[in-house]
Write a protein that holds these residues in place. Structure first.
Motif, PDB file in Angstrom:
ATOM      1  N   GLU A 111     -16.363  -4.030   9.015  1.00  0.00           N
ATOM      2  CA  GLU A 111     -15.114  -3.667   8.346  1.00  0.00           C
ATOM      3  C   GLU A 111     -13.924  -4.209   9.138  1.00  0.00           C
ATOM      4  O   GLU A 111     -13.983  -4.346  10.367  1.00  0.00           O
ATOM      5  N   VAL A 112     -12.849  -4.470   8.429  1.00  0.00           N
ATOM      6  CA  VAL A 112     -11.639  -5.015   9.056  1.00  0.00           C
ATOM      7  C   VAL A 112     -10.924  -3.930   9.861  1.00  0.00           C
ATOM      8  O   VAL A 112     -10.764  -2.795   9.412  1.00  0.00           O
ATOM      9  N   VAL A 113     -10.509  -4.298  11.071  1.00  0.00           N
ATOM     10  CA  VAL A 113      -9.731  -3.394  11.924  1.00  0.00           C
ATOM     11  C   VAL A 113      -8.300  -3.908  12.071  1.00  0.00           C
ATOM     12  O   VAL A 113      -7.341  -3.142  11.953  1.00  0.00           O
ATOM     13  N   HIS A 114      -8.137  -5.195  12.342  1.00  0.00           N
ATOM     14  CA  HIS A 114      -6.807  -5.799  12.472  1.00  0.00           C
ATOM     15  C   HIS A 114      -6.785  -7.155  11.776  1.00  0.00           C
ATOM     16  O   HIS A 114      -7.757  -7.908  11.846  1.00  0.00           O
TER      17      HIS A 114
ATOM     18  N   TYR B 189      -5.555 -13.765  13.236  1.00  0.00           N
ATOM     19  CA  TYR B 189      -6.723 -13.389  14.039  1.00  0.00           C
ATOM     20  C   TYR B 189      -7.233 -12.075  13.463  1.00  0.00           C
ATOM     21  O   TYR B 189      -6.504 -11.082  13.425  1.00  0.00           O
ATOM     22  N   ILE B 190      -8.466 -12.083  13.000  1.00  0.00           N
ATOM     23  CA  ILE B 190      -9.032 -10.909  12.331  1.00  0.00           C
ATOM     24  C   ILE B 190     -10.076 -10.255  13.228  1.00  0.00           C
ATOM     25  O   ILE B 190     -11.018 -10.909  13.679  1.00  0.00           O
ATOM     26  N   VAL B 191      -9.880  -8.978  13.491  1.00  0.00           N
ATOM     27  CA  VAL B 191     -10.845  -8.196  14.265  1.00  0.00           C
ATOM     28  C   VAL B 191     -11.611  -7.300  13.298  1.00  0.00           C
ATOM     29  O   VAL B 191     -11.012  -6.560  12.509  1.00  0.00           O
ATOM     30  N   THR B 192     -12.932  -7.383  13.340  1.00  0.00           N
ATOM     31  CA  THR B 192     -13.773  -6.511  12.519  1.00  0.00           C
ATOM     32  C   THR B 192     -14.684  -5.689  13.429  1.00  0.00           C
ATOM     33  O   THR B 192     -14.908  -6.046  14.580  1.00  0.00           O
TER      34      THR B 192
ATOM     35  N   TYR C  54       1.512   1.308  19.843  1.00  0.00           N
ATOM     36  CA  TYR C  54       1.074   0.773  18.558  1.00  0.00           C
ATOM     37  C   TYR C  54       1.589   1.658  17.427  1.00  0.00           C
ATOM     38  O   TYR C  54       2.118   1.161  16.422  1.00  0.00           O
ATOM     39  N   ALA C  55       1.427   2.978  17.576  1.00  0.00           N
ATOM     40  CA  ALA C  55       1.879   3.904  16.540  1.00  0.00           C
ATOM     41  C   ALA C  55       3.395   3.852  16.385  1.00  0.00           C
ATOM     42  O   ALA C  55       3.923   3.979  15.273  1.00  0.00           O
ATOM     43  N   LEU C  56       4.094   3.645  17.486  1.00  0.00           N
ATOM     44  CA  LEU C  56       5.549   3.566  17.440  1.00  0.00           C
ATOM     45  C   LEU C  56       6.024   2.263  16.803  1.00  0.00           C
ATOM     46  O   LEU C  56       7.062   2.221  16.149  1.00  0.00           O
ATOM     47  N   GLY C  57       5.259   1.210  16.975  1.00  0.00           N
ATOM     48  CA  GLY C  57       5.636  -0.076  16.409  1.00  0.00           C
ATOM     49  C   GLY C  57       6.250  -1.008  17.426  1.00  0.00           C
ATOM     50  O   GLY C  57       6.628  -2.139  17.096  1.00  0.00           O
ATOM     51  N   THR C  58       6.347  -0.584  18.687  1.00  0.00           N
ATOM     52  CA  THR C  58       6.932  -1.427  19.720  1.00  0.00           C
ATOM     53  C   THR C  58       6.042  -2.647  19.982  1.00  0.00           C
ATOM     54  O   THR C  58       4.845  -2.527  20.101  1.00  0.00           O
ATOM     55  N   ASN C  59       6.671  -3.815  20.064  1.00  0.00           N
ATOM     56  CA  ASN C  59       5.962  -5.065  20.390  1.00  0.00           C
ATOM     57  C   ASN C  59       4.869  -5.395  19.370  1.00  0.00           C
ATOM     58  O   ASN C  59       3.857  -5.996  19.706  1.00  0.00           O
ATOM     59  N   ARG C  60       5.081  -4.994  18.153  1.00  0.00           N
ATOM     60  CA  ARG C  60       4.074  -5.230  17.118  1.00  0.00           C
ATOM     61  C   ARG C  60       4.669  -6.110  16.021  1.00  0.00           C
ATOM     62  O   ARG C  60       5.822  -5.954  15.654  1.00  0.00           O
ATOM     63  N   SER C  61       3.880  -7.020  15.526  1.00  0.00           N
ATOM     64  CA  SER C  61       4.336  -7.902  14.454  1.00  0.00           C
ATOM     65  C   SER C  61       3.909  -7.313  13.116  1.00  0.00           C
ATOM     66  O   SER C  61       3.212  -6.312  13.041  1.00  0.00           O
ATOM     67  N   TYR C  62       4.349  -7.978  12.025  1.00  0.00           N
ATOM     68  CA  TYR C  62       3.785  -7.643  10.718  1.00  0.00           C
ATOM     69  C   TYR C  62       2.288  -7.894  10.789  1.00  0.00           C
ATOM     70  O   TYR C  62       1.834  -8.937  11.275  1.00  0.00           O
ATOM     71  N   GLN C  63       1.493  -6.976  10.318  1.00  0.00           N
ATOM     72  CA  GLN C  63       0.048  -7.156  10.333  1.00  0.00           C
ATOM     73  C   GLN C  63      -0.600  -6.186   9.362  1.00  0.00           C
ATOM     74  O   GLN C  63       0.053  -5.258   8.857  1.00  0.00           O
ATOM     75  N   LEU C  64      -1.875  -6.403   9.094  1.00  0.00           N
ATOM     76  CA  LEU C  64      -2.645  -5.477   8.267  1.00  0.00           C
ATOM     77  C   LEU C  64      -3.443  -4.570   9.187  1.00  0.00           C
ATOM     78  O   LEU C  64      -4.091  -5.039  10.127  1.00  0.00           O
ATOM     79  N   ASP C  65      -3.388  -3.257   8.921  1.00  0.00           N
ATOM     80  CA  ASP C  65      -4.125  -2.315   9.756  1.00  0.00           C
ATOM     81  C   ASP C  65      -5.546  -2.138   9.233  1.00  0.00           C
ATOM     82  O   ASP C  65      -6.002  -2.879   8.352  1.00  0.00           O
ATOM     83  N   SER C  66      -6.268  -1.155   9.758  1.00  0.00           N
ATOM     84  CA  SER C  66      -7.675  -0.983   9.384  1.00  0.00           C
ATOM     85  C   SER C  66      -7.858  -0.509   7.947  1.00  0.00           C
ATOM     86  O   SER C  66      -8.976  -0.534   7.428  1.00  0.00           O
ATOM     87  N   SER C  67      -6.778  -0.092   7.285  1.00  0.00           N
ATOM     88  CA  SER C  67      -6.863   0.238   5.859  1.00  0.00           C
ATOM     89  C   SER C  67      -6.400  -0.932   4.997  1.00  0.00           C
ATOM     90  O   SER C  67      -6.223  -0.786   3.783  1.00  0.00           O
TER      91      SER C  67
END
Length: 464
Positions: free
Chosen positions: A122-125, A155-158, A380-393
């Protein structure tokens, strides 16, 4: 934006739960923390759901004691031991000429659609490595740019579906139904890297208790990640087997005498060359062991781990492109001489040891190396230093707006201390280990002329 979130680091040595709250001004308040010894978890995998569920439930329950806030989001760490990563790309047309979050979501979804995901994973990131607008140069954030075509490389992490299902089952006991999963090494990178290291790229190696996880991180993206099922506990096991001493005594030896550089040879400055230790199966029987022999055992295991990491990074082709070098964190980073050995193995690459960014609060200390993952989950939850991305959902998540403060402000809402952990949490925690009451155990002896190590080296090498 969700305000209150629960972060859970499911480690092999401890389960750590933190409840925090943030607002639109990028303030973060630690509302509660809980930490429990891990049971039913080995090398990042749940091997006993009942025991793991209890450890998670106990940690979450302790964290909830000091707050009545309703939790909006739960983020949970996952080990790289059951993950696979691939690269993909996608492109979409921009009908109105202005790139919005709709187009960013569409191109990310297209890149995921184009990827070949193994059926039982399953996809995680889904993390963008770079965007391109109309074949232009690479851009980090295409929002509000003008163009007719948007491309992305991701880059897709599963992760293995059964492993994630077991974590969900363990969390369900605590009433946690919906979670976002975060790769352990990704969280560590968010916690320990500064702006310059992120800009030029760095490798983060998290040396844990039973696992070693590493990631190449550049900009706001994962470029490569890896995993080795070996950690500091294996040093304890090696000492126990090679010295024929109980694991508790081996752990005490590691903490008190573990060093990769200290001089334990005859005529050394310390004047100590041997220690007395109990024999396994007969703790009343005491034997003497040369400290330089102990050092050889520790050195062999740590060197093996670092060489395995180097070989995987070399195979990826990224080892010579680390602009900011290698950053070491995790409990084993406290081992005396670890930096010098790493510098020797990764010849020519800058090496540094880093703890996670400090989050002052009234519950626990976050600026310790073994806290890298939990701190990364908070960022990660705060969003600091994070780009637009798809989460595990597979939903688009947004970065923190750049017009706000980059580093989170910290304020404390409760000074109640959480329950102290009952186990050793890092390599420099000299917690007393209960062994049979015998004053002779682990007693240093004055220097002896016997060398005690040279004849054993070949045997140690063969054993490893």
């Amino acid at each position: 934006m969700n305000n209150t979130f629960l972060a859970i680091d499911i480690g092999s040595s401890a389960v750590t739960a933190v409840i925090a709250k943030h607002d639109l001004d990028n303030n973060i308040n630690i509302l509660g923390t809980g930490i429990q010894k891990s049971n039913g978890i080995n090398k990042g995998l749940i091997i006993n759901i009942e025991e793991a569920s209890k450890a998670i439930k106990d940690a979450v329950s302790v964290a909830k004691r000091s707050t009545t806030e309703m939790i909006d989001t739960t983020v949970v760490s996952i080990s790289g031991s059951y993950s696979k990563s691939i690269r993909s790309s996608g492109s979409v047309n921009v009908p109105n000429g202005l790139i919005t979050e709709t187009e960013i979501n569409q191109v990310m979804q297209m890149a995921l659609y184009n990827a070949t995901i193994v059926p039982e994973y399953e996809v995680v990131h889904v993390v963008p490595i770079f965007f391109k607008v109309d074949d232009s140069v690479e851009v980090d954030n295409p929002l509000n740019m003008n163009g007719s075509r948007l491309e992305v490389s991701v880059y897709i992490v599963t992760a293995k579906r059964t492993a994630l299902t077991n974590i969900k089952s363990a969390l369900k006991i605590s009433g946690i139904e919906i979670v976002k999963f975060v790769l352990d090494s990704y969280a560590s990178a968010l916690a320990v890297l500064d702006e310059q290291q992120r800009k030029f790229g760095a490798i983060v190696i998290n040396l844990g208790s039973t696992t070693t996880e590493f990631v190449y991180y550049k900009g706001n993206s994962i470029i490569f990640n890896g995993f080795i099922p070996v950690g500091s506990n294996h040093i304890t096991n090696d000492l126990s087997v090679m010295l024929h001493t109980p694991p508790t005594a081996a752990e005490k030896i590691k903490l008190e005498y573990g060093s990769l550089t200290r001089n334990y040879s005859p005529n050394n400055e310390l004047g100590v060359t041997k220690v007395k230790i109990p024999r396994i199966g007969d703790e009343e029987s005491i034997s003497e062991v040369a400290l330089d022999y102990i050092q050889t055992i520790i050195h062999a295991r740590v060197e093996e781990v670092l060489v395995l990491v180097k070989n995987k990074l070399k195979k990826s082709g990224l080892l010579d492109n680390t602009g900011s070098g290698i950053v070491i964190t995790g409990g084993m980073s406290y081992l005396d001489g670890i930096k010098k050995l790493t510098e020797k193995i990764f010849d020519g690459i800058p090496i540094s040891i880093s703890n996670p960014k400090n989050i002052k609060n009234g519950f626990m200390s976050f600026d310790e190396a073994n806290m890298a993952t939990i701190v990364g989950l908070l960022f990660y939850a705060l969003g600091t230093n994070r780009s637009y991305q798809l989460d595990s959902s597979k939903k688009l998540i947004k970065p923190l707006r750049k017009d706000r403060v980059v580093e989170p402000k910290i304020s404390v809402t409760n000074t109640m201390a959480s329950e102290k952990p009952t186990m050793e949490m890092n390599m420099n925690n000299k917690e007393h280990i209960q062994i049979k009451d015998n004053g002779a155990i682990l007693t240093p002896l004055i220097k002896d002329k016997k060398k005690g190590v040279s004849k054993f080296w070949s045997k140690v090498s063969e054993w490893f």
